[in-house]
Every structure is written in structure tokens, then in C-alpha cells.
Design a protein around this motif. Structure first.
Motif, PDB file in Angstrom:
ATOM      1  N   ALA B 148       0.912  -1.061  -0.062  1.00 46.00           N
ATOM      2  CA  ALA B 148       0.130   0.122   0.090  1.00 46.00           C
ATOM      3  C   ALA B 148       0.894   1.224   0.116  1.00 46.00           C
ATOM      4  O   ALA B 148       0.738   2.310  -0.877  1.00 46.00           O
ATOM      5  CB  ALA B 148      -0.808   0.000   1.304  1.00 46.00           C
ATOM      6  N   GLN B 152       1.064   4.228  -2.687  1.00 50.24           N
ATOM      7  CA  GLN B 152       0.742   5.545  -2.218  1.00 50.24           C
ATOM      8  C   GLN B 152       1.926   6.420  -2.551  1.00 50.24           C
ATOM      9  O   GLN B 152       1.473   7.546  -3.037  1.00 50.24           O
ATOM     10  CB  GLN B 152       0.703   5.666  -0.831  1.00 50.24           C
ATOM     11  N   VAL B 155       1.330   7.352  -5.893  1.00 51.06           N
ATOM     12  CA  VAL B 155       0.302   8.348  -6.100  1.00 51.06           C
ATOM     13  C   VAL B 155       0.750   9.863  -6.038  1.00 51.06           C
ATOM     14  O   VAL B 155       0.610  10.825  -6.665  1.00 51.06           O
ATOM     15  CB  VAL B 155      -0.912   8.068  -5.094  1.00 51.06           C
ATOM     16  N   ARG B 162      -4.704   9.346  -9.239  1.00 47.80           N
ATOM     17  CA  ARG B 162      -5.199   9.728  -7.761  1.00 47.80           C
ATOM     18  C   ARG B 162      -6.080   9.020  -7.222  1.00 47.80           C
ATOM     19  O   ARG B 162      -6.486   9.169  -5.871  1.00 47.80           O
ATOM     20  CB  ARG B 162      -5.511  11.419  -7.938  1.00 47.80           C
ATOM     21  N   ASP B 165      -7.687   3.283  -4.647  1.00 48.79           N
ATOM     22  CA  ASP B 165      -7.581   2.829  -3.309  1.00 48.79           C
ATOM     23  C   ASP B 165      -6.253   1.971  -3.155  1.00 48.79           C
ATOM     24  O   ASP B 165      -6.447   1.040  -3.481  1.00 48.79           O
ATOM     25  CB  ASP B 165      -8.984   2.276  -2.843  1.00 48.79           C
ATOM     26  N   CYS B 166      -5.152   2.696  -2.614  1.00 46.41           N
ATOM     27  CA  CYS B 166      -4.118   1.718  -2.607  1.00 46.41           C
ATOM     28  C   CYS B 166      -4.056   0.749  -1.707  1.00 46.41           C
ATOM     29  O   CYS B 166      -3.609  -0.506  -1.687  1.00 46.41           O
ATOM     30  CB  CYS B 166      -2.875   2.577  -2.006  1.00 46.41           C
ATOM     31  N   SER B 167      -4.766   0.818  -0.317  1.00 49.77           N
ATOM     32  CA  SER B 167      -4.962  -0.206   0.540  1.00 49.77           C
ATOM     33  C   SER B 167      -5.746  -1.406  -0.063  1.00 49.77           C
ATOM     34  O   SER B 167      -5.528  -2.516   0.124  1.00 49.77           O
ATOM     35  CB  SER B 167      -5.815   0.315   1.885  1.00 49.77           C
TER      36      SER B 167
END
Lengths: 216, 216
Positions: B148, B152, B155, B162, B165-167
Motif C-alpha cells: 500500500a 501511495q 500516487v 489519484r 484505493d491503494c490499501s
DNA sequence: GTCTATATCTTGATAGAC
DNA sequence: GTCTATCAAGATATAGAC
């Protein structure tokens, strides 16, 4: 869905509910056993504990299910019947089918007990000589073939990109569902399973569909 | 990679190799145990069989590893040390990191024994009170956080869209790896694991990267 | 370091009464 | 259908000799 393994692994103890009274006993035992299996796994769970849970002695339980394996197979068969009420795979397009998987995940959040039990048993059945090995193996194979066929149909009608490896994508989808269930079992509150599946499926659909400009 | 669970679950039996002779005995035991665990799982495998495999009696084995749990934890710790030689996670961008997962999969096909053991133990550790529960839990959590964070960072530098949802993507990636390993364990010859992972990762990268036109 | 012998525990399953 | 009593097997672990 509506995936039904062959009958060769049906247990003798699965003959349908005989009397109304006896059936409720059976149901109680099955529910208690699923509860135990979902937390301890099949191998580690002691059927004597299951008997205690429903207020029976061990021989009392074994009157209904002669062996521990019979009890396990009865649970698997029951699941088969219930999941028949799920998506009608035959009437779905590849797109509605994939989107239907999100609905399945959403529905499953309402029955965490069942999901937990089957994810645990699925994982456990990977070991040698596990009594549920055949059941899960057949199920996975049928599911893979069905998804691949759905995608292939999409290719044939020009709705799915021609260069898509349908078999690989089918494998991918199943792996994602199973893998997410494992992570969810480990830490149920750590993420939103339905959200993650939805994100994956929606992205997948965009990636698979033939671009409108090039559509046949 | 280079994911190292905390030391609180280190076993007493992990003190480093004392003598050259004793170490080889230990190594032989660890290899035999991993072989057994990879096929029967930890719970079902009998350490007496492991002892037999290396030509020892059961007490002879227990001299080296006082309990079965010690033996298990020694295997986990050993894996930790070995995987330190894998990707250097800190020096990778999100893109090279994801591509690195393909290399890891490729490397793993060369050590199916190890992969099999850890996939089985990973699944088995989902049950209550399993001695490897903490180890795999910490490992999954750290891996998730690392992936994650990598995304991020992408990003922030405008290389990843952008709205990603990295998680969720990190969870997805881990689920895919674990899920594919399960399918591969069930039927190792049914598909090309490296190929499926490569297909997924490459698609994922295309989906995640900011379109050149809109790049910051 | 390794063995033989043994203790202890847990589990699935059976016998036979009620 | 359900119980008490019992069996048989398999597992981890210990005691103590060599």
C-alpha cells in the motif's frame, strides 16, 4: 453458481430427512458441527464436542452420523442444495455473471459462519487424503470451466477482446475470491471484502470488453 | 519482500547452529519436517514420522527440537532468513515492485516443496489457536502495509492515478498470490501460475498508472 | 546424542442395556 | 434414539540408561 460435484462422493448419511422430528435433530447437529469446523477445522475438531453442543452424548450423535466423515459430507451436500438458489449461471452473460459475483459476496457477508466454514474446509482439503479433497476439487474445476466458457462466449460474440486468455482469467477470478476469503478470515474487520471484490470485478470488466470503436 | 515478523514468537529452539555436525542434523530434520508438513499439514503430521525419515527415534528428534511447536517455528524462522535474499523492497518503485512479484513467482516454481509447505501452513494457520497464526498474521499485515505504501508513493509523485484505493489494491494483490497458490496446490499442472500472475500484474499496472496525457 | 520403555492424553468408534 | 461403559489407536512427551 449451482455447481454440483458428482455423486460418487455422496455419503450414506445423506438420505433425506425421514421424520420431522429426526430432521430437526440432524439440522442441529449439522449447524453445531459447522460451527466447530469453521473455527477449529475438520481434523482438529472433536465430534464429542459437537455432541455436547447439542446436548447429546458421543454415541447419541453417532446414531445420526455413523462416522465423522459422514458428518462432514452431509455438511458439504447441504451447502450444495442451498447454493442452488444462487445465480442462474446459464441465463447470465459474461458481464452479468461477473457482476453477480459481487452480489454473491454481498450475500455471503450475511452468513459469515457458513463462509468461514467453507473457506477453512477448502484450505484444509489441500492436504493429502483429506475427506473433502474430491468435493472441493470437483467444485473448483467446474467453476473454472463455467467462468471460462462464459468469457469464451463473450469473445465469440465480439463483446470480449479477442486476445483474452479466458481460462487464465477464470483461474484469476477464483483465486481472487478464495484469496480474499483467506485474508478476511484472518482479520475480518481489516477491510471491506465486498468493496475489494467490486473494485476488482469492475476493473476486470473494463479490461476485458472490446473497445466500442473496434467492436464487431 | 524481506518481511520479518516480530521476535516475540521466536522459539527457543532457534538458537543458531552450534556445531557443524549438529547443524546438519538440524537441517535434515527441518527439511524432513517441511516435507511432511507440506503434504499432511502441521496438525496431522506426526513428528515420529519425521524422526523416521531422518533415521532417528522420536526422543532422538526431540533432543534437537523439544516440542513439535519448536520444530514448526524453526521452519518459519528459517524461511524468514532465506527470503531476506529476495527483492529489496526499499529500492523499488511501485512498478518495479509489482513486476518483481512475477519474478518471485518464477523463482518459487523452482522450490515447489517450500511453496507448498508455506501455502499449506498459511491456510492451516487460519484456525483457532494455531501455533503459526501470529507469524502469518504479522507477515500478511506487513506485506499489505508495504505494498500500500509503495502505491501511495506512486500516487504522490503523480505516477499512479489519484483515485486509486491503494490499501484495497494491496489487499487484492496478496489475495491473488495466496489464492493462486491454493489452486496450484490442488492441481499443480492445471495452469501456468507464473503466466496468470504476470497477466494480472501487467493489467494491473496499466490500470493504475496515470494516463500520460493527464500526468502531473 | 541417541536409545528403550513408558506415561498420559485425546479421539473415533463399538457393545449392549434401556 | 439415547445412554454408560469400554476399546483401540495414535500422538506428544518424559525418565532414565548407554
Amino acid at each position: 453458481m449451482t455447481i454440483r460435484p458428482g455423486t460418487e462422493i455422496q455419503s450414506e448419511g445423506v438420505r433425506r430427512r425421514n421424520s420431522a422430528k429426526g430432521a430437526s435433530r440432524r439440522e442441529a447437529i449439522l449447524a453445531a458441527a459447522m460451527h466447530r469446523f469453521s473455527r477449529e477445522g475438520y481434523q482438529s475438531a472433536a465430534i464429542a464436542d459437537v455432541a455436547k453442543d447439542v446436548g447429546l452424548s458421543l454415541p447419541g450423535l453417532l446414531h445420526h452420523f455413523p462416522t465423522k466423515v459422514d458428518l462432514l459430507l452431509a455438511i458439504l451436500d447441504k451447502r450444495d442444495l442451498e447454493s442452488t438458489a444462487a445465480i442462474d449461471i446459464d441465463q447470465a452473460t459474461w458481464r452479468t455473471f461477473l457482476l453477480g459475483l459481487i452480489q454473491v459476496a454481498k450475500y455471503n457477508t450475511g452468513i459469515p459462519e457458513v463462509v468461514r466454514a467453507f473457506a477453512i474446509l477448502n484450505a484444509e482439503s489441500l492436504t493429502q487424503n483429506h475427506p473433502a479433497k474430491a468435493w472441493f476439487g470437483i467444485r473448483a474445476q467446474q467453476l473454472q470451466a463455467n467462468i471460462a466458457a462464459k468469457l469464451q462466449a463473450g469473445v465469440l460474440q465480439g463483446d470480449v477482446k479477442r486476445d483474452v486468455d479466458c481460462s487464465a482469467i477464470a483461474t484469476e477470478v477464483i483465486a481472487m475470491m478464495d484469496g480474499l476469503q483467506m485474508l478476511w478470515l484472518r482479520e475480518p474487520t481489516s477491510f471491506d471484502m465486498v468493496g475489494v471484490i467490486a473494485g476488482y470485478i469492475e476493473r476486470l470488466i473494463l479490461d476485458l470488453q472490446a473497445s466500442p470503436a473496434r467492436q464487431v
